[in-house]
Design a protein around this motif. Sequence first.
Motif, PDB file in Angstrom:
ATOM      1  N   LEU A   1       1.067  -1.037  -0.012  1.00  0.00           N
ATOM      2  CA  LEU A   1       0.200  -0.122  -0.210  1.00  0.00           C
ATOM      3  C   LEU A   1       0.935   1.238  -0.063  1.00  0.00           C
ATOM      4  CD1 LEU A   1      -2.553   1.608   0.200  1.00  0.00           C
ATOM      5  CD2 LEU A   1      -2.474   1.367   2.717  1.00  0.00           C
ATOM      6  N   ALA A   2       1.894   1.328   0.747  1.00  0.00           N
ATOM      7  CA  ALA A   2       2.839   2.503   0.750  1.00  0.00           C
ATOM      8  C   ALA A   2       3.487   2.549  -0.605  1.00  0.00           C
ATOM      9  CB  ALA A   2       3.877   2.304   2.107  1.00  0.00           C
ATOM     10  N   VAL A   3       4.010   1.563  -1.139  1.00  0.00           N
ATOM     11  CA  VAL A   3       4.472   1.763  -2.571  1.00  0.00           C
ATOM     12  C   VAL A   3       3.527   2.266  -3.410  1.00  0.00           C
ATOM     13  CG1 VAL A   3       5.556   0.323  -4.277  1.00  0.00           C
ATOM     14  CG2 VAL A   3       6.175  -0.212  -1.914  1.00  0.00           C
ATOM     15  N   LYS A   4       2.271   1.648  -3.505  1.00  0.00           N
ATOM     16  CA  LYS A   4       1.416   2.146  -4.453  1.00  0.00           C
ATOM     17  C   LYS A   4       0.957   3.643  -4.247  1.00  0.00           C
ATOM     18  CE  LYS A   4      -0.136  -2.472  -5.750  1.00  0.00           C
ATOM     19  NZ  LYS A   4      -1.364  -3.464  -5.555  1.00  0.00           N
ATOM     20  N   MET A   5       0.804   4.147  -3.020  1.00  0.00           N
ATOM     21  CA  MET A   5       0.501   5.512  -2.679  1.00  0.00           C
ATOM     22  C   MET A   5       1.471   6.417  -2.493  1.00  0.00           C
ATOM     23  SD  MET A   5      -2.711   5.299  -2.602  1.00  0.00           S
ATOM     24  CE  MET A   5      -3.291   6.800  -1.975  1.00  0.00           C
ATOM     25  N   ASP A   6       2.722   6.152  -2.811  1.00  0.00           N
ATOM     26  CA  ASP A   6       3.855   6.784  -2.799  1.00  0.00           C
ATOM     27  C   ASP A   6       4.278   7.401  -1.147  1.00  0.00           C
ATOM     28  OD1 ASP A   6       4.471   6.654  -5.550  1.00  0.00           O
ATOM     29  OD2 ASP A   6       3.140   8.259  -5.918  1.00  0.00           O
ATOM     30  N   TRP A   7       3.821   6.650  -0.299  1.00  0.00           N
ATOM     31  CA  TRP A   7       3.969   7.029   0.976  1.00  0.00           C
ATOM     32  C   TRP A   7       5.335   6.373   1.578  1.00  0.00           C
ATOM     33  CZ3 TRP A   7      -1.495   5.002   3.063  1.00  0.00           C
ATOM     34  CH2 TRP A   7      -2.331   5.785   2.419  1.00  0.00           C
TER      35      TRP A   7
END
Length: 645
Positions: A320-326
């Motif tokens: 999720l962090a990867v896909k949302m650029d977090w």
Amino acid sequence: MKFRIYVFIGFLFGILPTFSQQLKLQSPNKKNRVELFSMNAGNRGEWYLKVSYNTDKNTSEILPKVHLGLSRNDQDFSKELLFLKASKSKMIKEHYELPFGKKAVRDNEANEVVVSFENPSKAKLNLIIRAYNDGITFRYEFPEKKGTYSLKDEFTAYEIPNKSMRWLEKWNPANEGLYAASSEDKLLQQEWCYPALFNSVDKSCWYLLHEADLDRNYCGTKLSNMQDVNTYKLTFPDPRDGRGTGESKPNISLPWQSPWRVITIGSLADIVESTLVEDVSTPTNFKNSDWVKPGKVSWNYWSSNHGTKDYKIVCDFTDLAVKMDWPYTLLDWEWDGMTNGGNLEDALKYIHSKGIKPLMWYNSGGDHTWVSSTPKNRMLTHENRVEEFTKLKKLGVAGVKIDFFESEKQNMIQYYLDILEDAAQFEMMVYFHGCIVPRGWSRTYPNLMTYEAVRGAEWYNNGSEFSVTAPEHNTILPFTRNVVGAMDYTPVTFTNSQFPHHTSYGHELALSVIFESPLQHLADRPEGYYELPDEAKTFLKEVPTVWDNTKLIDGYPGQEVTMARQKGDTWYIGGISASERQEKTKKIKLNFLKEGMSYRAVIITDGKHDKDFNSQVMVVDKTSAIEVKLLRRGGFVVSLNPIRN
């Protein structure tokens, strides 16, 4: 970033009258005034402050009496104080920067006076008073060079005019209650959390009571009106806090200064935009803070309370962090018991392989907490912390979340600061949960990223009550708790956890702007974000967690709030409503934008129902106004990016 602190001191003549019965001090902008009075006719006895606010039309006496004094185990410094002298007024002018917060660059000015008293045994007490453009602060000082004592009591007490509206949170050690509005016919007598918000009787101004620059030499205090319904006295911690560990009365060594007593004063915009709590706090001695990196965090606890025990869930939130650029993902409690395909080492390897930085949870440990969740006791002593931080540094962990402090006694204040100092030696970011409300420590320790100390989204897991109270609660926090420092509410959840939302999707999206926290934990499960329309998803990828400037556009506690925050040349606006009955249409003026610049405005509002969005794009400038529609308990966001030719 290196910190630059410039203090210019000049003497102002003509501000102080010849002392007879009172002393007056005004802020540089002449809006805030504080006066010192004796309860008696002469220069010996009990003393109090009176605080007033000046508008263009009149002067409002907002605090008719702020009672003063201290009691030590050896003698009293309240009833028979002899006024000795008052210093000439000194101008305090400061410029400093922080790597996070509601403003990047801080400039503040104050006029300061030091009043010297003597008790019947010739022991000295000083009262240091400052009048800032956004409030009044004062602190006590024992100037003598040696001696160790216990403080029996502090008599600071604020008399509030009876008809003043007030927003207060019942005291609880975790500072996770609800704020309630009250006035003359519905006043409760009990202990209260900081900060406390009041509206003057004539409605000319607002003021917020708090304390700042709390250090090892004192305990945290709270407010109590148990003796008089309209008098809020500073009160030491309950001896039972922290399972009875630690002394409730602080021990001090001379010379000594108390924390600042802070009264932020002005319009609601002045309150929301103020940085007074950090302005009066001790500057950092960090040589640089380049390693302090704010950002957004994926967090699995809200949707799966024991999620970190499951390797596959940890991987899902990393993705999720990867896909949302977090930049971050948090491994919450029980990471030491991880199974289902991998252990901690496997999880950290996966996280790093995806270019994400891990944060890790710890139980504060010790006999002060009932909570047994692990890992526990690894932060308890200096030796524990050095051992653990050494391991974490090798494992590439960027920061730690430490939970369950359950006390504001002096020993616990010392524990907080020990953690921050040891963590800094390993360039480790820190944030606290189950903890104290901010006291300005982020200026002293810029590795302190955020605090919980709020009833946040986690409470959707604790019962049905938060579903009903969250809309109103969310509109009170920007005027109270979030004014005084970063707030880890863990916002922006669209799906339901154990109990459902009553807020709209637009309301939830707006919390990413409304609530300020350098580490912003976005708490929903992955599908909650993946299923958003592209405009909302892009907004959550791009919205910052640190700001160059903050402006309150409009609002009223418990009803609605609209805020604009700036990062570089880009502005973000968020607005929410608590209304249970009425939809709202608002017109937002953009007169804070740069002159001569056009902006691409992406506007995301409530759609046809509370789980729907409506989006539009338009070109605007400083003369424009945007019209937005909010459903009941609704909200909206706007991003404003400059168009460069």
